[in-house]
Structure formats: structure tokens, C-alpha cells
Design a protein around this motif. Structure first.
Motif: not given
Length: 532
Positions: A511-512, A440-442, A460-463
Motif C-alpha cells: 500500500e505504501a 507507517a513510514v516508508y 516499512i515501519r509501524t509503531e
């Protein structure tokens, strides 16, 4: 969530500059680094990404001879903050450059300073969009603020100079000249930063006829009504029909605007036209007018019979013609650079990175500009070539960010990555040694209220999924399923079938934010100051 921050360590001879180790037989020759950053270059406008809008054969070479990342993203989709993240390897709230107005503290550490201290020659040439004399560079030749397309002003090692010519060509000229005149006994790192294709999109004279003669395919959501989404998308001011400048952006002369009754949307609309074209020499202006005057005469004839839909389509074509026309000169410059490296025996041991400071809307959702965490703005092009280590023809879906550039460059240079850098080197992804990567990216965005009126948000972005929180004057959440809805047309945050996904994404977001040391207190710290 695999957000582990791997710190790569190396045995260094601290009393000997790192570039000298190769000469003493302690390590292989250190690579040179050319980091190319354009401004507002959407990945859709690079032919290697397969969107079919234009051809960029020289940039494409980097993908054919190296690697292309298809899910590279930024941490804050805005010009100056993106550059601050590049330099520091830290999120905006950590390096202090949260928006285009905040001051950047050049006294803080950056990767160029580290390279410089370890024997690299360093240069910054082109756009940096941050006040103050750049630190960490043996040589700097930077544009003032946004810079100009024709006959621009540069500050060269602290001295202001106006240089005749086209900005993309001049930036390339100065980059190649610096490399040619460098100390050949040391490795080098040059940040080669183009102004284009930033607004107001003035192509080079040699490209005018070709690009103004083309008709470009419209995105299928050009006429998006923003149903199924929250307040932010509906109230943003970046619609091509409603919010683009007539003179500065579409190149309609102010006198013709007055004749047709067209009103300025922004107060600097006509001033931008007069200032940009007023910088031209008589010969440059004559060539420009020979191409644009017929376009405007045709528009004048048709305007009063055009519907709003017709006007949107006309403005989209004008936008694409000029935007993609400016990209052409950037691509020319990449070609010149690659040939220069080859001709001078530098191509095998030089890392060439091409990216943009963020993505850009090319009519998707009816928009231009960036800022949002939606895909066209969040994602940035990233291509990298290094024959000594990167196998040609690679494609990666890894969730790398501009946060990772500083650690990656230091890794390739054989230097220790500072523990306070928040990014991670993606070198291991390219040489096959890295099997695990973040999932994931923040993202954060702060510049509101301001131009384009994109509300403050983080997410947040996941796949597959994306969770966004809009805050400050609203408290709204959006959740997108990028597999089923890649254009992000339907917010599924309150859809029952996605409640488990929503809960999981909230957990990942918490979490991020903890991992990257962000919090609600940070958000409050950067809120606009209330005037007394």
C-alpha cells in the motif's frame, strides 16, 4: 493504513507578497524560520533523549521550551539524499538524488524557492553536499563536498574562500551575521547546516581535554555476532574494530601505524589524517598534539598485549571521545543562536528546528555510520521551538519523517503546499488540531555496491513492527518486533507466531509503495550500470 495525504489550503492574496499581508492587517506576522541540520548526529548523543552519553544543554532547551519527537525518521539514511528530501518534500526516487553520487537537479522546485517567491529572505549556510549553485536562496555560503573541520573552504555566493577557524563556529558566525544584516522588513528562513559530527570527527581545541579524558558506557551489543539476521547485517563493512580507519578516524599518526604494523583499511586512511591535521595552523597543531600525543604514546605501550576485544573497546572509546567532542561545538552554536534571537527580540516569532540528516550508530551492533533501516540509522533527532504556537514541554511519538519538513515549513509560512510534495505538515500535531496521523513510514536505500557495503533495501515501519526487503544481489526479508526486540537482534520473518503480522506488514508495504509511487520498476531503474 492511514497514509492519506492531507493538503492544507490557504486563501492567499496572489498579487501581494505574503510577508506584506501582516503589514496590511490581513494576517498575523509571518514567522521567521531557522532550520538547524547537523550531519550524522544520532539521537543517542542528545541528552534530552535520555541515553546519558553526553550533555547538550542548548539543544535540550528546544525540547524544554518546545517539542521533541521520539520517533522521527528519514526516508533514505544518507547525507545528500536526505538533504534533497528536505528541500523537495519528495522521496529520493522522485527527486532523483538516490545516493551521494547521483546529480541533484537544482532546477526542480523546492520549499526555499517558494518562500523566496512569497517575500521571504532565504539563506543556506554550511553543508549541503550537493554540486551546483544552490537555488532558492538570496545568500549561500556552503562547504565543498564534506567540508573540513579546521580552516575550511566555503563557496560564498559562487566564490571559493578559505576561512580561518573551526567549522562549527564559523558556520554559526556566518548564520548570525546574515540574520543581523537582513532586511528587517521581511521574514527570513535560514538553513543553518553543521558539518559535525560527520567523520573524521575533529573536535574544537577547547573541547579536546574534556572529551578525551572521559570513558563512555558501551552499548550491550557492541560485540554483536549478527546471529538471527540475514546476509546484510553480516556483510556490512562498518564494524568499529574491522573497518574503521586507524589514522583518519582514531587519530593514530601514520608513522606509528607503520611502527606497529597497522594496515590501512581504506586507501585514504593516512591521507585523511595528513590532510585534516595538515590544514591546521602551527598554533592549532601544537594544541592538538599536546592532547593526542600522550594518548598515542599510551596506545603504543599497550598495543602488543591487547586482545581483539581490548582493541574493540579502545577503538570504541576513541570514536566516542572524538564524535561527542564535535557535538559539543554544535551545541555551543545552538546556544549562541538562541541567545542572539532573544537579545534581538526575535525569539517569540522565530521557529527553531533542530534535526540531523539521519541517525548514526554509536557502537550499537559494533557499528559506526548509518544507511540501514535499523533504528539507530533510521531515526533522527527532531526538536522544535516556536513560543507563539507550540506549547513548551511537548513530546510526540508520531511517525514524522524528513519528508514532512518542506510541507511543515510552508504551512507555518501560510503558503499552499504543492500537490506533488509527498510529505505532510506536522504543524497540527504541535498545536493540537491534528488528531490523525500516518501509521507507517516508508524507506528506501540504493547506494550499493559502495563504501560500507550495505545492501539495497526498502521497507516499512509501524509503531511496533518493521518489515525490510533486501534485494539486487539477494532476495531476503526481515521482520522485527520493536516492542519485544527494540535492538533488532532477532529476525522473526519465518517465525510461525508472526505469520499474521508478516502478512499484514506485506499488505501495508504494498500500500505504501503504491501511495508513494514506488515500484519494482523504480528499483530496476536505479540499479548499477553494467560496464560494457
Amino acid at each position: 493504513m492511514k497514509l492519506h495525504h492531507y493538503i492544507l489550503t490557504f486563501t492567499l492574496y496572489t498579487l501581494v507578497p505574503s510577508w506584506a499581508l501582516a503589514q496590511k492587517g490581513h494576517a498575523k506576522k509571518h514567522p521567521n524560520i531557522v532550520y538547524i541540520m547537523s550531519d550524522d548526529h544520532g539521537y543517542q548523543a542528545i541528552s534530552a533523549y535520555g541515553y546519558g552519553l553526553n550533555e547538550t544543554p542548548n539543544i535540550d532547551r528546544l525540547a524544554k521550551e518546545g517539542a521533541i519527537f521520539t520517533r522521527a525518521t528519514v526516508t533514505n539514511s544518507l547525507c545528500a539524499p536526505s538533504r534533497a528530501v528536505l528541500l523537495t518534500g519528495k522521496h529520493s526516487y522522485m527527486n532523483g538524488k538516490i545516493d551521494n553520487e547521483a546529480k541533484f537537479d537544482w532546477n526542480q522546485d523546492n520549499f526555499a524557492k517558494i518562500l523566496q517567491k512569497n517575500g521571504y529572505q532565504t539563506a543556506l549556510i554550511g553543508k549541503i553536499h550537493m554540486d551546483g549553485l544552490p537555488q532558492g536562496f538570496n545568500h549561500s555560503a556552503v562547504l565543498i563536498d564534506q567540508g573540513e573541520y579546521y580552516n575550511p573552504n566555503f563557496i560564498i555566493n559562487g566564490v571559493k574562500q578559505q576561512i580561518q577557524g573551526y567549522v562549527s563556529d564559523l558556520t554559526t558566525d556566518m548564520t548570525l551575521d546574515w540574520i543581523a544584516k537582513r532586511d528587517t522588513s521581511k521574514p527570513f528562513c535560514v538553513l543553518y547546516h553543521q558539518k559535525a559530527p560527520h567523520r573524521e570527527w575533529l573536535p574544537a581545541l577547547r573541547h579536546l581535554q574534556q572529551y578525551t579524558s572521559k570513558t563512555y558506557k558501551e552499548p550491550n551489543n557492541l560485540f554483536d555476532t549478527y546471529e538471527g539476521r540475514g546476509t546484510a547485517a553480516k556483510t556490512a563493512e562498518m564494524n568499529i574494530l574491522k573497518h574503521m580507519n586507524w589514522a583518519g578516524d582514531n587519530k593514530i599518526p601514520p608513522a606509528l601505524m607503520d611502527e606497529l604494523g597497522l594496515k590501512e583499511y581504506l586507501s585514504w586512511d593516512k591521507a585523511a589524517f595528513n590532510g585534516n591535521l595538515g590544514r591546521m595552523t602551527a598554533a592549532q597543531r601544537a594544541t592538538w598534539d599536546s592532547i593526542y600525543n600522550p594518548i598515542m604514546a599510551d596506545f603504543k605501550m599497550k598495543y602488543h598485549n591487547m586482545s581483539k576485544e581490548d582493541l574493540m573497546r579502545w577503538r570504541y572509546q576513541r570514536y566516542m571521545q572524538d564524535y561527542l567532542g564535535t557535538v559539543a561545538a554544535v551545541d555551543d552554536g545552538v546556544g549562541r543562536l538562541l541567545e542572539f534571537l532573544k537579545d534581538n527580540g526575535l525569539d517569540e516569532n522565530t521557529i527553531v528546528i533542530y534535526t540531523s540528516d539521519q541517525g548514526f550508530y554509536l557502537g550499537e551492533h559494533g557499528w559506526f555510520d548509518k544507511r540501514f533501516m535499523y533504528e539507530e540509522s533510521l531515526r533522527t533527532p527532531l526538536l522544535i521551538r516556536y513560543p507563539a504556537e507550540i506549547k513548551a514541554g511537548q513530546s510526540s511519538k508520531a511517525l514524522v519523517q524528513n519528508l514532512d519538513f518542506a510541507p511543515t515549513i510552508l504551512d507555518y509560512a501560510g503558503l499552499t503546499i504543492p500537490k506533488d510534495m509527498q510529505g505532510k505538515s506536522f504543524r497540527g500535531l504541535l498545536n493540537g488540531k491534528e488528531k490523525q496521523w500516518r501509521d507507517a513510514v516508508y524507506y528506501t536505500y540504493y547506494e550499493y555496491p559502495s563504501i560500507h557495503m550495505v545492501k539495497r533495501h526498502y521497507g516499512i515501519r509501524t509503531e511496533r513492527y518493521k518489515l525490510i526487503h533486501f534485494y539486487y544481489d539477494k532476495d531476503e526479508w526481515e521482520l522485527y518486533d520493536l516492542e519485544k526486540d527494540p535492538q533488532e537482534m532477532q529476525n522473526v520473518y519465518n517465525v510461525q507466531a508472526y505469520q499474521n503480522v508478516r502478512e499484514e506488514m506485506h499488505h501495508k508495504l504494498d500500500e505504501a509503495r503504491a501511495y508513494y509511487k514506488d515500484s519494482d520498476e523504480n528499483d530496476k531503474k536505479f540499479l548499477p550500470k553494467v560496464k560494457q
